[in-house]
Design a protein around this motif. Structure first.
Motif, PDB file in Angstrom:
ATOM      1  N   TYR A  44      89.201 -33.233 -15.181  1.00  0.00           N
ATOM      2  CA  TYR A  44      89.380 -32.042 -14.357  1.00  0.00           C
ATOM      3  C   TYR A  44      88.015 -31.531 -13.948  1.00  0.00           C
ATOM      4  CZ  TYR A  44      92.271 -27.967 -13.033  1.00  0.00           C
ATOM      5  OH  TYR A  44      92.977 -27.009 -12.353  1.00  0.00           O
ATOM      6  N   GLU A  48      88.475 -28.185  -8.806  1.00  0.00           N
ATOM      7  CA  GLU A  48      89.940 -28.107  -8.949  1.00  0.00           C
ATOM      8  C   GLU A  48      90.342 -26.798  -9.620  1.00  0.00           C
ATOM      9  OE1 GLU A  48      91.579 -32.545  -9.697  1.00  0.00           O
ATOM     10  OE2 GLU A  48      90.045 -31.860 -11.137  1.00  0.00           O
ATOM     11  N   GLU A  52      92.712 -23.939  -7.903  1.00  0.00           N
ATOM     12  CA  GLU A  52      94.037 -23.643  -8.439  1.00  0.00           C
ATOM     13  C   GLU A  52      94.154 -22.268  -9.093  1.00  0.00           C
ATOM     14  OE1 GLU A  52      95.192 -26.953 -10.905  1.00  0.00           O
ATOM     15  OE2 GLU A  52      94.867 -28.366  -9.272  1.00  0.00           O
TER      16      GLU A  52
END
Length: 74
Positions: A44, A48, A52
């Motif tokens: 990750y 990202e 998000e």
């Protein structure tokens, strides 16, 4: 079994590195400063995370995200 913790997620969120990411290498989760240069499997990225969840992540969000990412590793 490799486990991602909420502390891993918080460290990623707080990192001031250029392109930080969480990576698995040798069955250990590591915060790497450059996702592109990581030795291991990228789990990750901060890009990202911000996309998000925004700039701030709550403890509950960190726990849920950590559990979800851990489940994906299995």
């Amino acid at each position: 079994m490799t486990t991602i913790t909420a502390d891993d997620i918080r460290a990623l969120a707080q990192s001031a590195d250029a392109d930080p990411a969480l990576a698995v290498a040798d069955d250990d989760v590591r915060l790497v400063p450059q996702a592109e240069e990581a030795d291991g499997h990228i789990i990750y990225t901060k890009v990202e995370l911000v996309r998000e969840y925004g700039e701030e992540i709550t403890d509950v969000q960190a726990e849920v995200l950590a559990a979800g990412l851990t489940a994906q590793l299995v």
